[in-house]
Design an enzyme around this catalytic site. Structure first.
Site, PDB file in Angstrom:
ATOM      1  N   THR A 156      -4.150   6.956   8.121  1.00  5.70           N
ATOM      2  CA  THR A 156      -4.994   6.910   7.000  1.00  5.70           C
ATOM      3  C   THR A 156      -5.161   5.508   6.371  1.00  5.70           C
ATOM      4  O   THR A 156      -5.503   5.346   5.237  1.00  5.70           O
ATOM      5  CB  THR A 156      -4.662   8.171   5.768  1.00  5.70           C
ATOM      6  OG1 THR A 156      -3.486   7.783   5.518  1.00  5.70           O
ATOM      7  CG2 THR A 156      -4.880   9.495   6.320  1.00  5.70           C
ATOM      8  N   HIS A 211       4.477  11.440   4.074  1.00  2.00           N
ATOM      9  CA  HIS A 211       4.237  11.413   5.397  1.00  2.00           C
ATOM     10  C   HIS A 211       5.390  11.206   6.239  1.00  2.00           C
ATOM     11  O   HIS A 211       6.040  10.136   6.055  1.00  2.00           O
ATOM     12  CB  HIS A 211       3.067  10.533   5.873  1.00  2.00           C
ATOM     13  CG  HIS A 211       1.649  10.809   5.171  1.00  2.00           C
ATOM     14  ND1 HIS A 211       0.447  10.204   5.064  1.00  2.00           N
ATOM     15  CD2 HIS A 211       1.250  12.319   4.757  1.00  2.00           C
ATOM     16  CE1 HIS A 211      -0.334  10.981   4.615  1.00  2.00           C
ATOM     17  NE2 HIS A 211      -0.028  12.165   4.363  1.00  2.00           N
ATOM     18  N   HIS A 229       0.676  -1.214  -0.036  1.00  2.00           N
ATOM     19  CA  HIS A 229      -0.025  -0.053  -0.040  1.00  2.00           C
ATOM     20  C   HIS A 229       0.818   1.469   0.101  1.00  2.00           C
ATOM     21  O   HIS A 229       0.144   2.338  -0.284  1.00  2.00           O
ATOM     22  CB  HIS A 229      -0.916   0.164   1.190  1.00  2.00           C
ATOM     23  CG  HIS A 229      -0.323   0.212   2.452  1.00  2.00           C
ATOM     24  ND1 HIS A 229       0.151   1.281   2.967  1.00  2.00           N
ATOM     25  CD2 HIS A 229       0.124  -0.644   3.450  1.00  2.00           C
ATOM     26  CE1 HIS A 229       0.863   1.072   4.215  1.00  2.00           C
ATOM     27  NE2 HIS A 229       0.717   0.022   4.617  1.00  2.00           N
ATOM     28  N   HIS A 233       2.086   9.058  -0.811  1.00  2.00           N
ATOM     29  CA  HIS A 233       0.665   8.705  -1.318  1.00  2.00           C
ATOM     30  C   HIS A 233       0.607   9.294  -2.360  1.00  2.00           C
ATOM     31  O   HIS A 233       1.030  10.490  -2.709  1.00  2.00           O
ATOM     32  CB  HIS A 233      -0.153   9.163  -0.297  1.00  2.00           C
ATOM     33  CG  HIS A 233      -0.242   8.649   1.151  1.00  2.00           C
ATOM     34  ND1 HIS A 233      -1.065   7.535   1.250  1.00  2.00           N
ATOM     35  CD2 HIS A 233       0.351   8.650   2.278  1.00  2.00           C
ATOM     36  CE1 HIS A 233      -0.841   6.889   2.507  1.00  2.00           C
ATOM     37  NE2 HIS A 233      -0.106   7.423   3.125  1.00  2.00           N
ATOM     38  N   HIS A 267       6.516   7.856   4.072  1.00  2.00           N
ATOM     39  CA  HIS A 267       5.860   6.812   3.160  1.00  2.00           C
ATOM     40  C   HIS A 267       5.148   7.834   2.012  1.00  2.00           C
ATOM     41  O   HIS A 267       5.047   9.109   2.457  1.00  2.00           O
ATOM     42  CB  HIS A 267       5.068   5.656   3.760  1.00  2.00           C
ATOM     43  CG  HIS A 267       3.827   6.470   4.724  1.00  2.00           C
ATOM     44  ND1 HIS A 267       3.991   6.511   5.860  1.00  2.00           N
ATOM     45  CD2 HIS A 267       2.845   7.132   4.333  1.00  2.00           C
ATOM     46  CE1 HIS A 267       3.031   7.177   6.411  1.00  2.00           C
ATOM     47  NE2 HIS A 267       2.345   7.395   5.536  1.00  2.00           N
TER      48      HIS A 267
END
Length: 262
Positions: free
Chosen positions: A208, A138, A93, A121, A119
């Site tokens: 999240t 993040h 993910h 997104h 990480h």
């Protein structure tokens, strides 16, 4: 067992799930809307994930300058990071960087949160004034006393190459499309990720991904940075199939206040 001890154990377990991800089977949740395991169903998949649908302080959110509170007094926001050996991992993910040793911390109103990982997104999860950016990075921090978390968010738009990503992108190929793949990337300085944070939004939110734990202190950097088309493409191509887009849909503010510090 005392209530405080029980709470500590629960928070420690949640932090372990988020930071390590090894205990979360990747196929259990996805970002595909309408799918049985899509974002709207996260809270139904696992009883430990109920906060994803019942929580009142969920992230990400839509920040609107028309509805913010401009802070009248400066906040005590400081950080001190150190170059340390790091590894890059593909959690499916998200593409993640973790440091092998203590790489520093952020202090928010004199409360210390140690840096745990970084990480990416794609596209951004949070929006500002209705605009969704091309990328969001993040920086996850955590207190050692009670496992409470603090997230520093950096937003990116297409433009010049990002200097930090330029240093680490050569390792992307080693973990591309490979679930749980890991590669040593040498000495990495966290300071190069967030070079300038002189204007930022502050609110309480959540992580999240499941279990959507709340009580996270969010700092969203208002200074938007740039990443090149080629760099963004390499990140997308490295993602495990089905996770090329890994942004959770926007969540309601439910009366939460968003402050702007400048």
């Amino acid at each position: 067992m005392e209530v405080s001890k029980k709470l500590f154990l629960i928070m420690a377990m949640v932090a372990f799930l988020y930071i390590n991800d090894a205990s979360v089977e990747q196929e259990e949740f996805s970002y595909k809307r309408g799918a049985w395991n899509g974002p709207e169903h996260w809270g139904d998949i696992n009883k430990d994930w109920e906060t994803c649908k019942t929580g009142r302080m969920q992230s990400p959110v839509a920040v609107d300058d028309k509805n913010i509170i401009v802070a009248q007094q400066p906040e005590d926001l400081q950080w001190s990071y150190y170059p340390k050996n790091a590894v890059m991992m593909n959690h499916g993910h998200a593409i993640v960087i973790e440091w092998k040793d203590e790489a520093g911390a952020v202090w928010i109103n004199k409360t210390e949160y140690s840096l745990k990982q970084v990480h990416w997104h794609m596209p951004s999860e949070n929006t500002i004034n209705g605009h969704r950016f091309d990328l969001e990075v993040h920086m996850l921090h955590q207190r050692t006393t009670d496992q409470k978390m603090a997230m520093i968010s950096n937003l990116y738009k297409i433009g010049n190459p990002d200097p930090f990503f330029t240093k680490v992108e050569k390792y992307i190929g080693a973990i591309s499309r490979k679930m749980d793949a890991k590669v040593e990337i040498g000495i990495i300085d966290p300071k190069e990720i967030s070079r300038v944070i002189d204007k930022y939004y502050r609110l309480k939110g959540s992580i999240t991904i499941p279990p959507c734990t709340e009580g996270v202190t969010w700092t969203i950097n208002r200074n938007v940075r740039t990443i090149s088309v080629e760099q963004l493409k390499s990140l997308k191509e490295a993602a495990v199939v089905g996770y090329e887009r890994n942004a959770r849909p926007l969540q309601p503010l439910n009366g939460r206040e968003v402050e702007l510090f400048a």
